[in-house]
Design an enzyme around this catalytic site. Structure first.
Site, PDB file in Angstrom:
ATOM      1  N   HIS A 180     -54.878 -46.108  -1.874  1.00 44.74           N
ATOM      2  CA  HIS A 180     -55.458 -46.963  -0.846  1.00 44.74           C
ATOM      3  C   HIS A 180     -55.444 -46.225   0.485  1.00 44.74           C
ATOM      4  CE1 HIS A 180     -53.986 -50.484  -3.450  1.00 44.74           C
ATOM      5  NE2 HIS A 180     -55.287 -50.360  -3.614  1.00 44.74           N
TER       6      HIS A 180
ATOM      7  N   TYR B 157     -46.412 -47.721   3.928  1.00 41.90           N
ATOM      8  CA  TYR B 157     -47.121 -46.494   4.289  1.00 41.90           C
ATOM      9  C   TYR B 157     -46.280 -45.298   3.877  1.00 41.90           C
ATOM     10  CZ  TYR B 157     -50.486 -49.242   6.954  1.00 41.90           C
ATOM     11  OH  TYR B 157     -51.467 -50.122   7.318  1.00 41.90           O
TER      12      TYR B 157
ATOM     13  N   HIS C  59     -48.494 -42.879  -2.279  1.00 42.39           N
ATOM     14  CA  HIS C  59     -48.245 -43.282  -3.662  1.00 42.39           C
ATOM     15  C   HIS C  59     -49.564 -43.360  -4.413  1.00 42.39           C
ATOM     16  CE1 HIS C  59     -48.942 -46.947  -1.313  1.00 42.39           C
ATOM     17  NE2 HIS C  59     -49.371 -47.534  -2.415  1.00 42.39           N
TER      18      HIS C  59
ATOM     19  N   HIS D 276     -51.542 -45.216  -7.596  1.00 42.38           N
ATOM     20  CA  HIS D 276     -51.581 -46.313  -8.550  1.00 42.38           C
ATOM     21  C   HIS D 276     -52.111 -45.791  -9.880  1.00 42.38           C
ATOM     22  CE1 HIS D 276     -50.894 -49.672  -5.691  1.00 42.38           C
ATOM     23  NE2 HIS D 276     -51.409 -48.811  -4.831  1.00 42.38           N
TER      24      HIS D 276
END
Length: 337
Positions: A240, A265, A268, A270
């Protein structure tokens, strides 16, 4: 009346042959079977949750067989059922945030969505300072608990020391707190990097391409090794630009129907099954595919320090998000330089 009674009498006569289909969250199943030796299809779908205050005040008292899946800082998640007895399966995934903050309440409240365009200048002058403030406020404690070995260690699927064996390239793979750990079609894992100087995809540079490719390959290998019924081309990896609006399950702490992982923040990745329905956080304008990010970095001109901070990104943002109320709305209305 007679027709209704005759129809109702059919369901108990159903004899199961096999499970034919199941949606990604297990909320709807279709069974193949027979009634009176004739083939029959039975589809069952869970009813919507009640919304009246009187019912909700006693909702939590009806829960039974509550089983804790994990606890980290102020976040707790469980499986539970609304019935009792050994033959009753867990039919609810519960998330509890306690104590919750005003930011949590805003995040989980109903909100409209806006598409915003974040230029390199807007990121540098407005978004980056906002992210820095969020990190300084201690909102990453639950992430650091995992990375430093204080919480959720039994859930870690894979640890990688990095290609050079230093913390700069180390990362780990762990289940997302909203996944039930059982339904493979709704699989959702998180790849958390060890280093703390990369806050989001905006910090990725051309010099990180080899590292990103290494993480992608190791994450895919670790996932299919852990879940042997899944193949690599059944997995989707994405990031994101900014933490997302909520998307799934049931939050008990706020009595809402759409929680997401805690806002954070810290870079990472997903990892989800391709059959997981692309609602909310996976939708267009929210998710940036890892392969596409790598390709974009490869095609950027400039030195190895050129990166995602130099490009314009468009993404969806909830109207309750601070970035909308404090940055993009004022910019839209000409109230922010």
């Amino acid at each position: 009346m007679e027709d209704s009674k005759a129809s109702e009498a059919l369901v108990p006569l159903f004899k199961l042959e096999r499970l034919l289909n199941q949606d990604q969250g297990g909320r709807r199943i279709t069974l193949l079977g027979s009634i009176d030796n004739k083939p029959a299809l039975l589809t069952a779908e869970r009813a919507a949750f009640p919304s009246d205050t009187r019912t909700l005040q006693t909702f939590h008292k009806c829960l039974a067989d509550i089983k804790n899946l994990g606890t980290n800082d102020i976040y707790h998640w469980y499986l539970a059922s609304v019935g009792k007895g050994q033959d009753v399966s867990s039919d609810l995934k519960l998330n509890l945030i306690h104590p919750c903050t005003e930011k949590h309440i805003k995040k989980y409240s109903p909100q409209g969505l806006r598409m915003v365009t974040e230029t390199p200048e807007i990121y540098k002058d407005h978004v980056r300072p906002y992210i820095e403030g969020q990190r300084e406020a201690g909102r990453l404690d639950w992430v650091f608990n995992i990375l430093e070995g204080r919480k959720e260690q039994k859930d870690i699927i894979y640890r990688d020391p990095g290609q050079d064996g230093t913390k700069d390239e180390a990362f780990l793979l762990t289940p997302d707190l909203n996944w039930d750990r059982e339904t493979l079609n709704s699989l959702h894992l998180l790849g958390l990097v060890q280093r703390r100087d990369i806050w989001s995809l905006r910090d990725l540079k051309k010099s990180h391409i080899i590292w990103l490719k290494h993480m992608r390959e190791k994450i895919l290998e670790a996932t299919v090794r852990k879940y042997s019924d899944i193949e690599k081309d059944q997995l989707k990896l994405y990031m994101h630009c900014n933490p997302s609006t909520p998307s799934s399950s049931l939050t008990v702490g706020l009595m809402k129907l759409h929680p997401d992982q805690p806002t954070f923040y810290h870079l990472h990745i997903h990892v989800v099954h391709v059959m997981l329905e692309p609602t909310g956080t996976q939708a267009t304008g929210k998710a940036f595919g890892l392969e596409n990010i790598i390709s974009q970095l490869e095609n950027l001109s400039g030195s190895p320090d050129a990166g995602m901070a130099d490009v314009t990104l468009t993404y969806g943002l909830g109207e309750n998000h601070d970035l909308w109320t404090e940055v993009f709305l004022p910019l839209k209305e000409g109230r922010n330089g």
